[in-house]
Design an enzyme around this catalytic site. Structure first.
Site, PDB file in Angstrom:
ATOM      1  N   GLU A  87     -39.882  25.382  19.416  1.00  0.00           N
ATOM      2  CA  GLU A  87     -38.978  24.990  20.494  1.00  0.00           C
ATOM      3  C   GLU A  87     -38.716  26.177  21.421  1.00  0.00           C
ATOM      4  O   GLU A  87     -37.583  26.554  21.696  1.00  0.00           O
ATOM      5  CB  GLU A  87     -37.677  24.394  19.958  1.00  0.00           C
ATOM      6  CG  GLU A  87     -37.072  23.421  20.931  1.00  0.00           C
ATOM      7  CD  GLU A  87     -35.933  22.590  20.380  1.00  0.00           C
ATOM      8  OE1 GLU A  87     -35.316  21.871  21.180  1.00  0.00           O
ATOM      9  OE2 GLU A  87     -35.657  22.646  19.154  1.00  0.00           O
ATOM     10  N   TYR A 189     -44.425  22.593  15.451  1.00  0.00           N
ATOM     11  CA  TYR A 189     -43.155  21.973  15.806  1.00  0.00           C
ATOM     12  C   TYR A 189     -43.410  20.469  15.764  1.00  0.00           C
ATOM     13  O   TYR A 189     -43.900  19.876  16.721  1.00  0.00           O
ATOM     14  CB  TYR A 189     -42.693  22.433  17.189  1.00  0.00           C
ATOM     15  CG  TYR A 189     -41.402  21.804  17.656  1.00  0.00           C
ATOM     16  CD1 TYR A 189     -40.388  21.487  16.761  1.00  0.00           C
ATOM     17  CD2 TYR A 189     -41.193  21.535  19.002  1.00  0.00           C
ATOM     18  CE1 TYR A 189     -39.199  20.915  17.186  1.00  0.00           C
ATOM     19  CE2 TYR A 189     -40.001  20.966  19.442  1.00  0.00           C
ATOM     20  CZ  TYR A 189     -39.007  20.654  18.534  1.00  0.00           C
ATOM     21  OH  TYR A 189     -37.835  20.085  18.950  1.00  0.00           O
ATOM     22  N   ASP A 229     -40.767  24.062  12.085  1.00  0.00           N
ATOM     23  CA  ASP A 229     -39.808  22.960  12.055  1.00  0.00           C
ATOM     24  C   ASP A 229     -40.610  21.699  11.782  1.00  0.00           C
ATOM     25  O   ASP A 229     -41.249  21.150  12.682  1.00  0.00           O
ATOM     26  CB  ASP A 229     -39.080  22.886  13.398  1.00  0.00           C
ATOM     27  CG  ASP A 229     -38.099  21.720  13.472  1.00  0.00           C
ATOM     28  OD1 ASP A 229     -38.044  20.918  12.511  1.00  0.00           O
ATOM     29  OD2 ASP A 229     -37.401  21.595  14.496  1.00  0.00           O
ATOM     30  N   ASN A 231     -39.359  18.860  10.703  1.00  0.00           N
ATOM     31  CA  ASN A 231     -38.538  17.699  11.043  1.00  0.00           C
ATOM     32  C   ASN A 231     -38.521  16.638   9.946  1.00  0.00           C
ATOM     33  O   ASN A 231     -38.584  15.430  10.225  1.00  0.00           O
ATOM     34  CB  ASN A 231     -39.000  17.092  12.373  1.00  0.00           C
ATOM     35  CG  ASN A 231     -38.067  17.454  13.510  1.00  0.00           C
ATOM     36  OD1 ASN A 231     -36.851  17.482  13.332  1.00  0.00           O
ATOM     37  ND2 ASN A 231     -38.620  17.736  14.675  1.00  0.00           N
ATOM     38  N   ASP A 349     -29.526  25.999  16.578  1.00  0.00           N
ATOM     39  CA  ASP A 349     -29.012  25.087  15.558  1.00  0.00           C
ATOM     40  C   ASP A 349     -29.868  25.143  14.293  1.00  0.00           C
ATOM     41  O   ASP A 349     -29.633  24.405  13.349  1.00  0.00           O
ATOM     42  CB  ASP A 349     -28.908  23.654  16.089  1.00  0.00           C
ATOM     43  CG  ASP A 349     -30.194  23.155  16.714  1.00  0.00           C
ATOM     44  OD1 ASP A 349     -31.134  23.960  16.884  1.00  0.00           O
ATOM     45  OD2 ASP A 349     -30.279  21.955  17.056  1.00  0.00           O
TER      46      ASP A 349
END
Length: 367
Positions: A87, A189, A229, A231, A349
């Site tokens: 990101e 990502y 990440d 997810n 975050d």
């Protein structure tokens, strides 16, 4: 992870970076291409990296402007060989209407040139000046990845898609694949699952997971370290509040398939597909391999907005996944942030996750 509950910060609204004088962009580019050894540390060229860090920065530019001294100190202390960033949210080079170059930062307008200069200055001072950088960027300030590898370590090849072709980039710059002497390193990502049965949500994630499974099976000739990440929270112990995330809805919508219900990243369908990738690819979740029990303080890499219903709701969605052949070399795998106040998140975050491997035995047969 896509933050559907918190307004996205505007890059232009942040305070100016607290970075001292540095080399020009041109000088930095020349240094990146020519320097193979960090003369300051007088290091001998290494074959393969041993210490890794992955971090979803949630806008690399914002982190440089607001959180760079603290993050730089962390990098200096941990001293990783590889830094994988997700990101990035910096646009690819290329003017409006022209083909884009996902390997370069946009600099054809005054604002984009200023932003690129901020980034390149940050990467030109210690400890980051000791790294070469590869980018895979989206056409806009969305998604994107970066891979930083110490100059004393030279990958054999770097590519930017799950197909393994050097020139092709994944849409939105979601992949950087580096091949070293004894293994491959994949920085991804992974697309967010979303909430609905529409092209940018469930179908997109299903296609990604299918391609990821095909990738790990096709490249099984060499061990893999897969980070980023991802997810997905694989098991109940990978989220702070399983019942909350299982029951989560967006505007009351309930998907037709029960296995698609719940928080993106914690639906049963995503977790099953992730488990299949691990099993069929003979892969090991490095953090869970070492940490068998739930850790409510330090066991989650993503945290919800400290204000509102997501306060204290956390997930482990950032990983180091390694081939089974590498599991005996895992020295440590740690989540570097903690608590609902986001200590160690450096403005994002997500918090960094680190992996350390022991050196390969001269007689090992990992390939």
């Amino acid at each position: 992870m896509k933050r559907f509950f918190k307004p996205v910060e505007k890059d232009g609204s942040s305070k100016k970076p607290t970075i001292s004088a540095a080399s020009s962009v041109k000088e930095i580019e020349i240094a990146k291409e020519t320097a193979a050894v960090d003369e300051d540390k007088n290091e001998i060229t290494k074959k393969d990296p041993l210490k890794y860090l992955t971090w979803n920065a949630n806008s690399f530019l914002l982190r440089v402007k607001n959180d760079w001294p603290e993050f730089s100190k962390f990098i200096e202390n941990y001293d990783p060989d590889v830094i994988a960033i997700q990101e990035v949210r910096m646009p690819a080079a290329g003017s409006k209407g022209a083909p884009k170059n996902p390997r370069e930062l946009k600099d054809d307008t005054k604002p984009s040139r200023e932003e690129k200069q901020v980034i390149m200055r940050a990467l030109s001072i210690p400890p980051f000046k000791n790294f070469n950088v590869w980018w895979s960027l989206s056409d806009s300030k969305y998604a994107g990845t970066a891979l930083l590898i110490k100059k004393c370590i030279q990958p054999r090849m770097v590519s930017f898609s799950l197909d393994g072709t050097g020139s092709k980039h994944e849409p939105d710059g979601r992949v950087i694949l580096a091949e070293f002497e004894s293994f491959r390193l994949l920085n991804t990502y992974v697309p967010n699952n979303g909430w609905k049965e529409e092209e940018s949500s469930f179908p997109r994630r299903r296609k990604w997971d299918k391609r990821m499974l095909e990738f790990v099976l096709r490249t099984s000739d060499k061990p893999l370290i897969w980070c980023g990440d991802l997810n997905v929270s694989h098991q109940d112990i990978d989220v702070s509040h399983p019942e909350f995330f299982s029951a989560a809805k967006l505007n009351g919508y309930v998907p037709p398939n029960k296995e698609d219900c719940g928080q993106p990243g914690f639906t049963l369908s995503e977790r099953k597909r992730f488990g299949t990738i691990l099993k069929e690819g003979k892969l090991v979740d490095a953090y869970r391999y070492l940490h068998k029990d739930k850790d409510m303080q330090c066991g989650f890499s993503w945290s919800g907005n400290p204000i509102g219903k997501y306060r204290g709701k956390r997930m482990r969605i950032d990983y180091f996944i390694v081939s089974e052949k590498l599991k005996d070399r895992i020295v440590a795998c740690e989540i570097r942030g903690q608590g609902i106040e986001l200590e160690g998140f450096y403005g994002s975050d997500h918090c960094p996750v680190t992996l350390e491997l022991s050196g390969a035995s001269p007689n090992s047969n990992e390939n």
